[in-house]
Design an enzyme around this catalytic site. Structure first.
Site, PDB file in Angstrom:
ATOM      1  N   HIS A   1      -5.288   6.523   6.436  1.00 46.57           N
ATOM      2  CA  HIS A   1      -6.331   6.269   5.434  1.00 46.57           C
ATOM      3  C   HIS A   1      -6.173   4.959   4.675  1.00 46.57           C
ATOM      4  CE1 HIS A   1      -4.190   8.333   1.758  1.00 46.57           C
ATOM      5  NE2 HIS A   1      -3.328   7.748   2.556  1.00 46.57           N
ATOM      6  N   HIS A   2      -5.119   4.196   4.939  1.00 46.59           N
ATOM      7  CA  HIS A   2      -5.008   2.856   4.345  1.00 46.59           C
ATOM      8  C   HIS A   2      -5.538   1.778   5.283  1.00 46.59           C
ATOM      9  CE1 HIS A   2      -2.826   4.577   1.080  1.00 46.59           C
ATOM     10  NE2 HIS A   2      -1.779   4.906   1.804  1.00 46.59           N
ATOM     11  N   ALA A   3      -5.883   2.149   6.500  1.00 38.71           N
ATOM     12  CA  ALA A   3      -6.435   1.186   7.462  1.00 38.71           C
ATOM     13  C   ALA A   3      -7.953   1.166   7.341  1.00 38.71           C
ATOM     14  CB  ALA A   3      -6.029   1.557   8.884  1.00 38.71           C
TER      15      ALA A   3
ATOM     16  N   ASN B   1      -7.700   4.061   0.403  1.00 38.43           N
ATOM     17  CA  ASN B   1      -8.481   2.833   0.222  1.00 38.43           C
ATOM     18  C   ASN B   1      -9.074   2.279   1.511  1.00 38.43           C
ATOM     19  OD1 ASN B   1      -5.737   2.158   0.959  1.00 38.43           O
ATOM     20  ND2 ASN B   1      -6.185   0.042   0.435  1.00 38.43           N
TER      21      ASN B   1
END
Length: 326
Positions: free
Chosen positions: A140-142, A185
Site C-alpha cells: 500500500h505504499h506503492a 499513501n
C-alpha cells in the site's frame, strides 16, 4: 487521480481453483541473508500457508506479466527497477551492491508473484461473489509512479483496475479498507478525487509515511496510538464499516489486513492483541458477507515472528465462520 494507460486488455483468468486463496512458494523474499537487516519477516507467507494445511486446489499465480503492469505503471518506472539503488530506496535494506539480476530473482520476482496473486484472488472474489485471500501483497505504499516502505508494485491499484476492466457490470464502486498501522499513501495517491473509490484508513499518524497529499484521498479516517485498546479500536471499526457501506454502497471491498498494529510491533507502535486482530478480520468479513459484497484480503505489513501464527489463526477462524476453503 492518475490517468491510467488505455491498453488492449488481456483476458481474465478462465479457471479459478476451488480454494480462493492465492499462494506461491516463491512469495518468500531472501537475498543472501541481507533481508534480516529489515524487521519485516519475509518468510511469513510460507509459515501462514503451512499452518493453514489447505486441502484442495488453491490459486498458484505466475509472475505478474508486463501486459498487466503497464496498465498502471509507466514504462519509465518499470525501467527504473533495473537499478539497485531504486530498489534499495524502496525496501530500506543495503542491497545496492548486489547486481540487478540477483535483485530481480530474490526481491522483484517474489513481489511480481504476490502482485499477480492479488489480482487473481480478486477475480476469485468477484466470480464466486464471496471472497478471495492472497497470502501476500498489500503493497500500500506503492503508487503508479513511486515505491517505498518495502512496497515495489502497486498491487492494490492494479487489482482494482483489472477487476473493473474485466467485470464492468459487477464492479464499479470499490471500498478500500486499510487497517495496516501505516497510512496507505500509495493507493491513496492513485485514487485522489476518484468518486468510485472510497478509502477507509485506520493508522498511526505518528509514524511513516506522513503523506499529507495522499490524505486528501481518505474519505473515512481515524488515527490510533499505543493507548487505544482492542475494545476501542473494534468499536470504531464497526461504526466505520456500517457508515461506509451505507453511504457508499460498494460493489467490492479490498481489505488491506496489515498486522503491524499488533502489540509489540517495532514499527506500528499500536496495541491491538492477537485476539483483537482475529476479531478485527472477522468483523470486516462479516460486514462484507452480510451485505453480499465480494471481498479480497491481502496481508500487508507485520514485523514480528508471531505475526504468521496470528494470521493463520485468523484465516482459520474466517474459514470456520464462512467456509472459505473447506
Amino acid at each position: 487521480m492518475w490517468a491510467f494507460a488505455i491498453i488492449q486488455s488481456p483476458k481474465p483468468p478462465e479457471h479459478i481453483p476451488e480454494v480462493p486463496i492465492a499462494y506461491h512458494h516463491g512469495y518468500n523474499i531472501t537475498a543472501c541473508g541481507i533481508e534480516k537487516l529489515h524487521p519485516f519477516d519475509s518468510q511469513k507467507y510460507g509459515k501462514v500457508f503451512h499452518e493453514l494445511n489447505i486441502q484442495g486446489q488453491y490459486i498458484v499465480p505466475s509472475k505478474c506479466p508486463r501486459s498487466l503492469l503497464i496498465a498502471v505503471h509507466p514504462f519509465w518506472f518499470l525501467l527504473s527497477l533495473c537499478y539497485s539503488l531504486q530498489i534499495f530506496r524502496a525496501i530500506e535494506v543495503p542491497i545496492f551492491f548486489l547486481p540487478a539480476p540477483v535483485l530481480r530473482w530474490r526481491v522483484l520476482n517474489p513481489m511480481l508473484l504476490a502482485t499477480h496473486g492479488s489480482i487473481i484472488a480478486g477475480c476469485a472474489a468477484v466470480t464466486n461473489r464471496k471472497f478471495g485471500i492472497n497470502l501476500s501483497g498489500g503493497y500500500h505504499h506503492a503508487s503508479s509512479t513511486s515505491c517505498g516502505g518495502f512496497c515495489i508494485y502497486a498491487d492494490i491499484t492494479l487489482t482494482i483496475y483489472w477487476i473493473r476492466r474485466w467485470y464492468p457490470e459487477a464492479v464499479k464502486k470499490v471500498l478500500i479498507v486499510d487497517l495496516d498501522a501505516h497510512q496507505g499513501n500509495g493507493h491513496e495517491r492513485d485514487f485522489i478525487k476518484c468518486p468510485d473509490t472510497f478509502i477507509l484508513d485506520f493508522y498511526n499518524d505518528e509514524i511513516y509515511p506522513g503523506d499529507f497529499i495522499a490524505k486528501e484521498a481518505i474519505r473515512y479516517g481515524d488515527n490510533f496510538n499505543f493507548e487505544h485498546t482492542d475494545e476501542f479500536y473494534l468499536e470504531k471499526l464497526e461504526i466505520a464499516l456500517r457508515h461506509c457501506i451505507k453511504v457508499f454502497r460498494p460493489d467490492f471491498i479490498l481489505y488491506n489486513a496489515g498486522t503491524d498494529c499488533m502489540q509489540g510491533d517495532p514499527l506500528g507502535n499500536l496495541n491491538i492483541s492477537s485476539s483483537g486482530i482475529i476479531k478485527r478480520d472477522e468483523i470486516v468479513f462479516t460486514h462484507s458477507i452480510e451485505n453480499h459484497i465480494p471481498i479480497l484480503m491481502v496481508l500487508s505489513g507485520g514485523y514480528q515472528k508471531q505475526n504468521a501464527a496470528t494470521i493463520a489463526k485468523s484465516i482459520k477462524n474466517l474459514n470456520s465462520k464462512f467456509n472459505i476453503y473447506t
